[in-house]
Design a protein around this motif. Structure first.
Motif, PDB file in Angstrom:
ATOM      1  N   LYS A   8      46.654  46.775  47.863  1.00  0.00           N
ATOM      2  CA  LYS A   8      46.957  45.370  48.153  1.00  0.00           C
ATOM      3  C   LYS A   8      45.723  44.496  47.966  1.00  0.00           C
ATOM      4  O   LYS A   8      45.798  43.404  47.391  1.00  0.00           O
ATOM      5  CB  LYS A   8      47.477  45.221  49.584  1.00  0.00           C
ATOM      6  N   ILE A   9      44.584  44.971  48.446  1.00  0.00           N
ATOM      7  CA  ILE A   9      43.346  44.209  48.308  1.00  0.00           C
ATOM      8  C   ILE A   9      42.985  44.064  46.830  1.00  0.00           C
ATOM      9  O   ILE A   9      42.628  42.976  46.359  1.00  0.00           O
ATOM     10  CB  ILE A   9      42.204  44.882  49.097  1.00  0.00           C
ATOM     11  N   ASP A  11      45.005  44.226  44.220  1.00  0.00           N
ATOM     12  CA  ASP A  11      45.983  43.347  43.567  1.00  0.00           C
ATOM     13  C   ASP A  11      45.674  41.870  43.809  1.00  0.00           C
ATOM     14  O   ASP A  11      45.896  41.035  42.940  1.00  0.00           O
ATOM     15  CB  ASP A  11      47.397  43.665  44.046  1.00  0.00           C
ATOM     16  N   ARG A  12      45.144  41.537  44.973  1.00  0.00           N
ATOM     17  CA  ARG A  12      44.809  40.139  45.265  1.00  0.00           C
ATOM     18  C   ARG A  12      43.481  39.733  44.638  1.00  0.00           C
ATOM     19  O   ARG A  12      43.290  38.581  44.270  1.00  0.00           O
ATOM     20  CB  ARG A  12      44.760  39.915  46.766  1.00  0.00           C
ATOM     21  N   ALA A  13      42.558  40.689  44.513  1.00  0.00           N
ATOM     22  CA  ALA A  13      41.222  40.362  44.019  1.00  0.00           C
ATOM     23  C   ALA A  13      41.149  40.304  42.490  1.00  0.00           C
ATOM     24  O   ALA A  13      40.351  39.537  41.940  1.00  0.00           O
ATOM     25  CB  ALA A  13      40.209  41.373  44.536  1.00  0.00           C
TER      26      ALA A  13
END
Length: 66
Positions: A8-9, A11-13
């Motif tokens: 998740k981290i 994918d956002r970064a």
């Protein structure tokens, strides 16, 4: 750390990282600093040396850019 949290981290970064990589750069940087950190990693049952390089430029307005 949970694998799904890391995903998740990441994918956002990643969109932010791609946007940063594609930003326009100045034509001239009167001062440029180069550095690297060297480390060892395991790859295919062997320990190999790698390096992560960084360049910091100071533009004509005196601002630092990585």
């Amino acid at each position: 750390m949970d694998k799904s949290l890391i995903a998740k981290i990441t994918d956002r970064a990643m969109p932010l990282a791609h946007e940063w990589q594609k930003r326009p750069l100045d034509m001239i940087y009167p001062i440029v600093f180069m550095d690297a950190i060297h480390y060892k990693v395991r790859s295919e049952d062997r320990i190999i040396k790698k390096a992560a390089y960084i360049a910091i430029g100071i533009n004509l307005e005196g601002l630092k850019e990585v």
